[in-house]
Design an enzyme around this catalytic site. Structure first.
Site, PDB file in Angstrom:
ATOM      1  N   GLY A 112       0.817  -1.200   0.000  1.00 49.77           N
ATOM      2  CA  GLY A 112       0.000   0.000   0.000  1.00 49.77           C
ATOM      3  C   GLY A 112       0.852   1.252   0.000  1.00 49.77           C
ATOM      4  N   GLN A 113       0.189   2.384   0.194  1.00 47.45           N
ATOM      5  CA  GLN A 113       0.884   3.660   0.242  1.00 47.45           C
ATOM      6  C   GLN A 113       1.248   4.010   1.685  1.00 47.45           C
ATOM      7  OE1 GLN A 113      -0.471   6.709  -2.843  1.00 47.45           O
ATOM      8  NE2 GLN A 113      -2.379   5.664  -2.358  1.00 47.45           N
ATOM      9  N   LYS A 136       0.493   3.430   6.982  1.00 48.90           N
ATOM     10  CA  LYS A 136       0.332   2.641   5.765  1.00 48.90           C
ATOM     11  C   LYS A 136      -1.165   2.456   5.525  1.00 48.90           C
ATOM     12  CE  LYS A 136       3.169  -0.689   4.875  1.00 48.90           C
ATOM     13  NZ  LYS A 136       3.914  -1.969   4.878  1.00 48.90           N
ATOM     14  N   ASP A 180      13.399 -11.477   4.729  1.00 49.98           N
ATOM     15  CA  ASP A 180      13.651 -10.501   3.659  1.00 49.98           C
ATOM     16  C   ASP A 180      14.575  -9.389   4.161  1.00 49.98           C
ATOM     17  OD1 ASP A 180      13.487  -9.597   1.078  1.00 49.98           O
ATOM     18  OD2 ASP A 180      11.576  -8.581   1.314  1.00 49.98           O
TER      19      ASP A 180
END
EC number: 2.7.11.1
Length: 737
Positions: free
Chosen positions: A41-42, A58, A149
């Site tokens: 998302g942004q 977010k 990650d």
């Protein structure tokens, strides 16, 4: 517009595993600016109204079920963590079908952001960042969690120099001490060998990724960054562990730390807790050197922005439109009333080194003159003008009238081109058809001006240009002859940088040494593809090849008309390019030239080219990523949360039993590779690979078997052939066949 289905907040809270706060987030936080797009998302920077605390929010649309499924992992991990080296989670809100996740704001950005400014980081700074990251990893591993990650982009710094681990979108929970994961998740360049091989792994996979990140901080890029990601997946388990390129500039303890992190055997690789006792990590430097690093980067960015603003202000732009009716004396010379319009756009620099002028005039005789003059140079070939006209050849009187009208309309125009030298005309310009087969690669048709048209508009163009430039008297006679068309008609269009090496699209070796593509013999879809004799060497197709059908293609309505070549129109001249459909394969390094509706040549290759929406194919390609979610069994093979995927695979029509089967006839990879390469010795040396690559070859075998043994409609045959070509190209890329 469709009405959105109401969402039960309590059910959403139960689904996410965290409470949803009932307040309106816009009454609590003031959104300031968008920081960027996160994994799902942004992300926005916001300020708490009450206490002024800066946070990161977010915002995710709840219409995207896949995003909700993935972000649930991140929220569940963050909500359970409370540690200085983990990004803090403040809560979640629901508003307008959107989920607002409020987290700690790190104003220093990520390590990758810093590397964009300063290229590399000093050894003392690397030691501090690795030490703080190891503290965060040790905390996660003690609570049976894996990040999966770790990379420079997911290690954040705040203004005080504190290091935080972030982006837990792919993190996994270990339910007991002895359980291990075996799913293919992560970013290829930082991925541990055991993760790629889909072996059992635990938190030590994060230690490997931290070692790669240490090299990234020291050298600016991770190892093998110039190699295609799919190739890296194949290389990491087989090749030696990466190391620093120039060992002479780094200390022995730093090199030993990296070698410990990058131990191939996870059983011998130290844990995060053990590495906290390493000599390299036991630095006495304060965290203030990291805050200084952040401050220096911000200063460099601000100074760079100031210089860019100054450069933009130095350019003087002026644009004006003038409409003027000729005087009575001018009307007497011409029986018709002429109204002239002119639009002038100029840019003048103070030093006069970069002068641009664009003059566009239009009158009732429908003549249009577009002139662009670059800065004066010793080489007059750098100056060119384009003349486009729609009028018939005028008489001498009409030419004189046109001259006076243009002078009248442009009398007050001032342009920097007045100081330039006269340009020498090119005589006897040939008339060229814009779609001529002999000249299809030489010049865009829209820019071609015939010789008689150039003669017709010479007087009008010259008067407009010279009056707009306020030329001096010694240029009167010369400028009348100097409005020319400076296109080089005899040079083919060339493309540069077609083989630039980037981590996304490196150049791959090809057996072809010419500029033309191979033309395949058409096949009959109803009969399928026949298997070739195994004793006969198989010629490899290039990534730009297509396998056409015998069904005639009619009424292909596309903004960019595609010309299909056959054996009758192949020209052996090296200056002529074959115009062919663009291959969907990502491995091609060759530029394909095609024409648009106006006959103008257009380059569709290259790394920086972008296709406009109007140039998309009429029918959706089977090489697109499937919209439907895969079944649970297929999720275990091609996971949606994997960072690197094969987007062109359409797997919903492939049986899960087929892909999961261990029967030999479904795992005869040698026969699949035989069709791509005729050298059996080369094939035998390539048969050691992970199950992930094996499933890719299974998919290739499946589609080839359908093509050879099942009857299909022409459309189905074309689609299936396209999938076969895509998969073949990918396999050849991985194995370098």
């Amino acid at each position: 517009m469709a009405i959105k289905k109401p969402i039960n907040v309590k059910q959403l809270s139960d689904k996410l595993g965290v409470p949803i706060l009932p307040d309106d987030p816009q009454t609590i936080y003031h959104i300031q600016e968008r920081l960027g797009k996160g994994s799902f998302g942004q992300v926005f920077k916001a300020v708490h109204f009450a206490n002024g605390k800066v946070v990161a929010i977010k915002i995710i649309s709840l219409d995207d079920q896949e995003a909700i499924k993935d972000v649930r992992k991140e929220i569940s991990i963050l909500a359970e963590c409370n540690y200085p080296n983990i990004v803090q989670y403040f809560g979640s809100y629901f508003k307008d079908h959107q989920l607002w996740i409020v987290m700690e704001y790190c104003g220093g950005g990520s390590v990758s952001d810093l590397l964009q400014v300063i290229d590399t980081i000093s050894e003392d700074e690397i030691a501090l960042i690795c030490r703080e990251a190891l503290k965060g990893l040790n905390y996660l591993h003690e609570f049976k969690k894996i990040h999966r990650d770790i990379k420079g982009g997911n290690i954040l710094l705040n203004d005080r120099g504190e290091v935080k681990l972030a982006d837990f979108g792919v993190s996994a929970q270990l339910f007991n001490t002895f359980s291990k994961r075996n799913t293919f998740v992560g970013t290829p360049y930082w991925m541990a060998p055991e993760v790629i091989q889909e072996n059992k792994y635990d938190g030590k996979a994060d230690v490997w990724s931290l070692g790669i990140t240490a090299i990234e901080m020291a050298e600016g890029l991770p190892p093998n960054s110039n190699v295609h990601p799919m190739r890296v997946i194949f290389m990491i388990p087989r090749e030696e562990s990466p190391a620093l390129t120039d060992k002479s500039i780094w200390s022995d303890k730093f090199q030993d730390f990296i070698s410990k992190c990058l131990t191939k055997d996870p059983a011998e690789r130290p844990t995060a807790k053990e590495l906290l006792n390493h000599e390299f990590i036991q630095t006495k430097k304060p965290l203030s050197i990291l805050s200084d690093l952040v401050e220096n980067c911000k200063t460099l960015i601000n100074n760079s922005s100031m210089f860019e603003d100054e450069d933009e202000e130095e350019g003087n732009y002026s644009t004006f439109v003038e409409k003027k009716t000729p005087s009575d004396d001018e009307k007497e010379n011409n029986n018709n009333t002429v109204t002239n319009y002119s639009t002038v756009i100029t840019k003048d620099d103070d030093d006069g080194s970069n002068n641009y002028s664009t003059v566009i005039t239009k009158d009732e005789m429908y003549s249009t003159v577009i002139t662009k003059d670059d800065a004066q140079t010793d080489d007059d070939n750098n100056n060119f003008s384009t003349v486009i006209t729609k009028e018939d050849p005028p008489t001498d009187e009409e030419s004189d009238s046109s001259c006076s009208s243009s002078s009248s309309s442009s009398r007050n125009i001032t342009s920097p081109i007045s100081k330039r030298k006269p340009r020498q005309p090119i005589t006897n310009s040939p008339k060229i058809s814009p779609i001529s087969s002999n000249n299809i690669n030489k010049i865009p048709a829209d820019n071609v001006v015939s010789s008689n048209q150039a003669t017709t508009t010479t007087t009008t163009t010259t008067t407009t240009t010279t009056t707009a430039a306020s030329t001096t008297t010694d240029q009167d006679e010369g400028d009348v002859k100097n409005i020319v068309n400076k296109f080089q008609l005899n040079k083919p269009i060339t493309s540069s940088n077609s083989t630039s090496v980037t981590p996304q699209k490196p150049p791959f070796p090809s057996n072809n040494t010419t500029t033309t593509s191979n033309i395949n013999t058409p096949i009959k879809p109803s009969n399928g593809l026949k298997k070739s004799n195994s004793n006969t060497p198989v010629q490899l197709k290039t990534s730009g090849d297509k396998t056409p059908t015998t069904t005639p293609l009619k009424n292909i309505s596309n903004n960019n008309s595609v010309i299909y070549n056959n054996s009758n129109n192949i020209n052996n001249n090296n200056n002529n390019n074959i115009i062919a459909p663009k291959s969907p394969s990502p491995t091609t390094g060759q530029k394909i030239i095609k024409t648009n509706s106006g006959g103008v040549l257009k380059s569709s290759g290259g790394l920086s080219s972008k296709r406009s929406p109007s140039s998309k194919p009429k029918h959706s390609s089977s090489s697109k990523e499937p919209k439907e979610s895969l079944s649970e069994n297929l999720q275990n093979i091609y996971r949606n949360d994997c960072t690197i995927q094969l987007p062109f695979l359409t797997l919903n029509n492939i049986s899960s039993d087929y892909l999961l089967s261990i029967d030999y006839r479904y795992n005869d990879f040698k026969s699949s590779l035989d069709d791509l390469c005729a050298d059996p010795n080369l094939i035998s040396s390539k048969l050691s690979f992970s199950p992930y690559i094996g499933n890719l070859i299974k998919s290739l075998s499946y589609h080839k078997d359908i093509q050879e043994n099942e009857l299909m409609t022409p459309k189905e045959s074309v689609q299936n052939t396209k999938i076969v070509n895509d998969l073949s190209s990918t396999v050849k890329t991985i194995f370098r066949l």
